[in-house]
Design an enzyme around this catalytic site. Sequence first.
Site, short mmCIF file in Angstrom:
data_model
loop_
_atom_site.label_atom_id
_atom_site.label_comp_id
_atom_site.label_asym_id
_atom_site.label_seq_id
_atom_site.Cartn_x
_atom_site.Cartn_y
_atom_site.Cartn_z
N TRP A 116 0.82 -1.22 0.00
CA TRP A 116 0.00 0.00 0.00
C TRP A 116 0.85 1.26 0.00
CZ3 TRP A 116 -4.02 -1.40 -2.13
CH2 TRP A 116 -4.70 -2.57 -1.79
N ASP A 153 -2.11 6.44 6.26
CA ASP A 153 -3.10 5.53 5.69
C ASP A 153 -3.48 4.56 6.81
OD1 ASP A 153 -4.56 3.54 4.48
OD2 ASP A 153 -3.08 3.09 2.91
N LYS A 193 -13.06 -1.61 5.92
CA LYS A 193 -12.41 -2.58 6.79
C LYS A 193 -12.89 -2.48 8.23
CE LYS A 193 -8.91 -3.16 3.50
NZ LYS A 193 -8.06 -2.33 2.67
C1 LIG Z 1 -7.36 -2.02 1.58
C2 LIG Z 1 -6.31 -1.01 1.73
C3 LIG Z 1 -6.10 -0.01 0.76
C4 LIG Z 1 -6.90 0.05 -0.52
O1 LIG Z 1 -8.17 0.56 -0.27
P1 LIG Z 1 -9.19 0.93 -1.45
O2 LIG Z 1 -10.31 1.59 -0.69
O3 LIG Z 1 -9.57 -0.33 -2.12
O4 LIG Z 1 -8.51 1.88 -2.37
C5 LIG Z 1 -5.12 0.92 1.01
N1 LIG Z 1 -4.38 0.90 2.12
C6 LIG Z 1 -4.56 -0.04 3.07
C7 LIG Z 1 -3.71 -0.03 4.29
C8 LIG Z 1 -5.52 -1.02 2.90
O5 LIG Z 1 -5.70 -1.97 3.85
#
Ligand SMILES: *Cc1c(COP(=O)(O)O)cnc(C)c1O
Length: 357
Positions: free
Chosen positions: A100, A167, A191
């Site tokens: 990521w 993030d 999530k």
């Molecule tokens: C799942 C995830 C993403 C991607 O998320 P999207 O909403 O599909 O763009 C980015 N960073 C982390 C840490 C993730 O777990």
Amino acid sequence: MRKINFSAGPTGLPLSVLEHAKTEFTDYKGEGYSIMEISHRSKTYEEVHFGAMDKIRKLYGIGDEYEILFLQGGAHLQFAMIPLNLSQNGVSEYANTGVWTDKAIKEAANLGINHKVVASSEASNFDHIPDVKFSDDADFAYICSNNTIYGTQYKSLPKTKAPLVIDASSDFFSEPLDFTNIGILYGGAQKNAGPSGVTIVIIRKDLLERTPKPHTPTMLKFKTHADAKSLYNTPPTFAIYLLDLTMQWVLDQGGLNGIKAINAQKAAAIYDAIDNSGGFYKGHAQKDSRSVMNISFNIKDSNLEPIFVADALKNDMLGLKGHRHLGGIRASIYNAVSLNDVKTLVNFMNDFAKKHG
Ligand SMILES: *Cc1c(COP(=O)(O)O)cnc(C)c1O
């Protein structure tokens, strides 16, 4: 019967949230329409929209110095929006802890941003959080707090005077956070906060005054959305409604302190099962970097891994296959997974090890 959901995302929502939504699905609070069937400019919807923002403020204890934005495009669009809006004449610094952050770094490169990778754990397949030192005068300092694929997590945030950009897609709302030096905390809701379709961006207001790169589209400017209270264009109203219900559920669990205590017990139960398996199971993350949300592990004999996943499914446990980048097994134990759910998995792990060990 509902399965126990260990998927990495999208994943299970608290059952009470779904049940609540069901009672209002065709008739929201006796109004005679569903919440997804009315204008985002209506009073009825605005209460949901601003109610969700208020709950997020309450959970994290954040005041007026931050703006809360509800955006679309997932975490992926933030890989571009963040450097487009925040990069100035200095250097944008990144710590690379997996897929990521790697994608975020590549997007900065794609946009021609002056950037630098200050730390990486790639050499050991991202099995730990490296020592991260950012320059105090960086335009921003970028990390991913929880690495969903590898199961690694920062135990404390790096110290820097540069605005920290995090993030937090996979550990949002799992524990309290000290916001000192946090410039942006963001993540997709799917999530730990709700369904897919809405991205939550918590941004310190002074950063809204930075000048975006030339030709940045209006829709990709944070200020556009901040000025319009995230109602510049039509927001994903139903996703925000479910986010609002999920945030209320977190408050009902005793807020982030309450959730943190439960999450710690859940993670400890699985790590104990791994550590006490006599080498049958092996965790991917080094011990001091272990995530409380995603636990990636292998079985000594890797041929047993697909059998583990299939047998678990027969026992109504879903989503345990590891990410395609890492293989093996991964248990994602977000807020909606209960301690009892985890105990069911731990019993299964112990039985499986006894049978095949
Ligand atoms: C799942 C995830 C993403 C991607 O998320 P999207 O909403 O599909 O763009 C980015 N960073 C982390 C840490 C993730 O777990």
